[in-house]
Design a protein around this motif. Structure first.
Motif, short mmCIF file in Angstrom:
data_model
loop_
_atom_site.label_atom_id
_atom_site.label_comp_id
_atom_site.label_asym_id
_atom_site.label_seq_id
_atom_site.Cartn_x
_atom_site.Cartn_y
_atom_site.Cartn_z
N ALA A 63 0.82 -1.21 0.00
CA ALA A 63 0.00 0.00 0.00
C ALA A 63 0.85 1.26 0.00
CB ALA A 63 -0.94 0.00 1.21
N TRP A 152 -5.76 -4.17 1.06
CA TRP A 152 -4.51 -3.43 1.19
C TRP A 152 -4.33 -2.84 2.59
CZ3 TRP A 152 -4.28 -0.18 -3.99
CH2 TRP A 152 -4.09 -1.06 -5.07
N LEU A 154 -5.88 -0.40 4.07
CA LEU A 154 -5.83 1.06 4.05
C LEU A 154 -6.53 1.61 5.29
CD1 LEU A 154 -6.61 1.82 0.29
CD2 LEU A 154 -4.42 1.34 1.38
#
Length: 215
Positions: A63, A152, A154
């Motif tokens: 990421a 990912w 995030l």
């Protein structure tokens, strides 16, 4: 000499370098894209052959590289190189649809042009530009965006930003035909300015009317 020729090259054997740290494959793409360099032939071959191994790298490290690439002015070049190296198909398996579907080439071209025309785009805006072509209907695009963001790992803020863009993009582009209370609920949100920029860019790239965005 490589700097003069603007070439990104792994030191000595690229396979050994990538075996030591798989993340170097993503960094090779990032360096080449952001500096306008090309990737040395043997180094590029090694990335393409070992792209599937990027899965051993933690989602957080992947990421970080994706943030740097997609928030950079050369984001469209980075996306193109990620696809050419085979890395995009591994870190974003949904992107295989660009090759599998009959209109996949057209969708990919539209995604790249959107990335190219998103001035000063945030990472969230760039990721949304890719995802919306993989799941265009709004009710699916936002959900798809959340799935990718979770994969990912995030932040919640990034995830909400991506989902907000994908959930309301179509609403802004068709705002002129919607009931005012429906539009107003979106316009009072703090994230509306990035949404307006995103919707305008999507409309321009798609050749649609800008009436809704202008309204």
């Amino acid at each position: 000499e490589d700097l003069r020729k603007q070439i990104v090259r792994a030191i000595q054997d690229p396979h050994e370098r990538f075996a030591e740290d798989k993340l170097r494959m993503l960094r090779a793409v990032r360096f080449a894209a952001t500096f306008g360099f090309s990737i040395d032939g043997p180094t590029l071959d090694a990335v393409q052959q070992r792209a599937a191994e990027i899965t051993v790298v933690s989602a957080e490290r992947i990421a970080v590289e994706m943030r740097r690439m997609l928030a950079h002015d050369q984001r469209s070049v980075a996306a193109t190189m990620l696809r050419q190296t085979g890395l995009l198909a591994v870190i974003l398996p949904e992107s295989n649809a660009f090759d599998a579907e009959p209109d996949g080439g057209e969708k990919w071209d539209r995604a790249v042009r959107t990335l190219d025309q998103l001035a000063n785009a945030t990472f969230s805006m760039s990721l949304a530009a890719l995802v919306r072509e993989l799941a265009p209907p709004e009710k699916w695009a936002g959900r798809e965006g959340r799935v990718i963001c979770r994969r990912w790992k995030l932040s919640n803020e990034e995830t909400q930003s991506v989902a907000f863009l994908l959930d309301h993009d179509q609403m802004i582009r068709s705002a002129i035909s919607l009931p005012w209370p429906t539009v107003q609920r979106i316009l009072i949100r703090n994230e509306v300015r990035p949404l307006l920029q995103f919707a305008r860019t999507v409309a321009v790239v798609s050749g649609e009317s800008l009436e809704g965005v202008a309204f």
